[in-house]
Motif scaffolding. Structure first.
Motif, short mmCIF file in Angstrom:
data_model
loop_
_atom_site.label_atom_id
_atom_site.label_comp_id
_atom_site.label_asym_id
_atom_site.label_seq_id
_atom_site.Cartn_x
_atom_site.Cartn_y
_atom_site.Cartn_z
N TYR A 1 11.02 6.87 5.42
CA TYR A 1 10.94 6.66 3.97
C TYR A 1 9.76 7.44 3.39
O TYR A 1 8.85 7.83 4.14
CB TYR A 1 10.83 5.16 3.67
CG TYR A 1 9.63 4.48 4.30
CD1 TYR A 1 9.64 4.07 5.63
CD2 TYR A 1 8.47 4.27 3.55
CE1 TYR A 1 8.54 3.46 6.20
CE2 TYR A 1 7.36 3.65 4.11
CZ TYR A 1 7.40 3.26 5.43
OH TYR A 1 6.30 2.65 6.00
N HIS B 1 4.75 0.01 -0.03
CA HIS B 1 5.53 -0.71 0.99
C HIS B 1 4.64 -1.77 1.61
O HIS B 1 3.42 -1.67 1.53
CB HIS B 1 6.10 0.25 2.04
CG HIS B 1 5.09 1.12 2.69
ND1 HIS B 1 4.59 2.26 2.10
CD2 HIS B 1 4.44 1.02 3.89
CE1 HIS B 1 3.71 2.83 2.90
NE2 HIS B 1 3.58 2.09 4.00
N HIS C 1 0.86 -1.19 0.00
CA HIS C 1 0.00 0.00 0.00
C HIS C 1 0.89 1.24 0.00
O HIS C 1 2.07 1.17 0.34
CB HIS C 1 -0.90 0.02 1.24
CG HIS C 1 -0.14 0.21 2.51
ND1 HIS C 1 0.59 -0.81 3.10
CD2 HIS C 1 0.05 1.30 3.31
CE1 HIS C 1 1.18 -0.35 4.18
NE2 HIS C 1 0.88 0.93 4.34
FE LIG Z 1 2.10 2.26 5.46
#
Ligand SMILES: [Fe+2]
Ligand SMILES: O=C(O)CCC(=O)C(=O)O
Length: 220
Positions: free
Chosen positions: A147, A153, A92
């Motif tokens: 990130y 991810h 997602h």
């Molecule tokens: Fe997430």
């Protein structure tokens, strides 16, 4: 671009684990019912949440590496989250806006803070797609990975043991990642080389840093 930070002291890791061990958790989908990718549990007790998020916020606040990389304006109070065997978080990208009581945070950066030993559970690595490649993170207790929130991810299924982490989202003063990453590089050069430079050149470097920030940062 991502960054790994040494964020928590061993005592703080221990404190977070203690809080997690004593508090109730609920399934993560309670706060996010339409998110079918999400299969984890999150801390569900006001006092425990307050205590742990305060501790974690303080840790972000004293990290120069975090400030130099993220240029944070708002940080969502970090939430302790756990994955038991069979649990995972499918691929997602994070929601653009995170609604919190009294404020909305635009998620420019996401962060997972690892709280237990990587050897104490199987599976559970965080995969982050960066460009055409993928990075895999299973960090030591107290370490965090920051990130970009806009990239796919996922957390691979935990097959044994328990994955205990805290997660948060960060709004940056410099929303454009290209510009933010350039400013980070300048920050790094200034921090690593500044004292070795001719002072006049260091001043010029600082002038460029401050003027780019003045030009690129969102006004408060
Ligand atoms: Fe997430
Ligand atoms: O558990 C993790 O490391 C990541 C969780 C996540 O991606 C999220 O909460 O959006």
């Amino acid at each position: 671009m991502y960054r790994i930070l040494q964020l928590l002291t061993p005592e703080e890791v221990e404190e977070c684990r203690k809080i997690a061990a004593a508090a109730p958790f609920v399934h993560g989908r309670i706060t996010n019912p339409h998110n079918t990718a999400k299969d984890n549990e999150q801390l569900h007790e006001q006092q425990a949440y307050q205590k742990s998020s305060q501790l974690l916020m303080q840790a972000f606040g004293r990290s120069p590496e975090f400030a130099e990389f993220a240029f944070p304006t708002l940080i969502a109070p970090p939430l302790i989250t756990r994955y038991k065997p069979g649990m995972k978080y499918g691929a997602h990208a994070d929601a653009a806006f995170i609604q919190l009581p009294g404020q909305t945070i635009r998620s420019d950066l996401s962060c997972t803070i690892f709280l237990n030993e990587p050897e104490s559970y199987e599976g559970g690595a965080l995969h982050i797609r960066l460009g055409d490649g993928e990075m895999r993170f299973k960090l030591k207790p107290g370490e965090a990975v920051v990130y970009p929130s806009d990239t796919f991810h996922e957390v691979e299924p935990v097959t044994k043991g328990e994955r205990l982490v805290a997660i948060t989202f960060i709004q940056s003063q410099v929303p454009d990642p290209f510009r933010r990453n350039l400013l980070f590089d300048l920050n790094e050069v200034a921090a690593l080389e500044g004292l070795k430079m001719d002072p006049q050149n260091f001043s010029r470097l600082q002038l460029v840093q401050q003027n780019l920030l003045r030009y690129w940062a969102e006004k408060p």
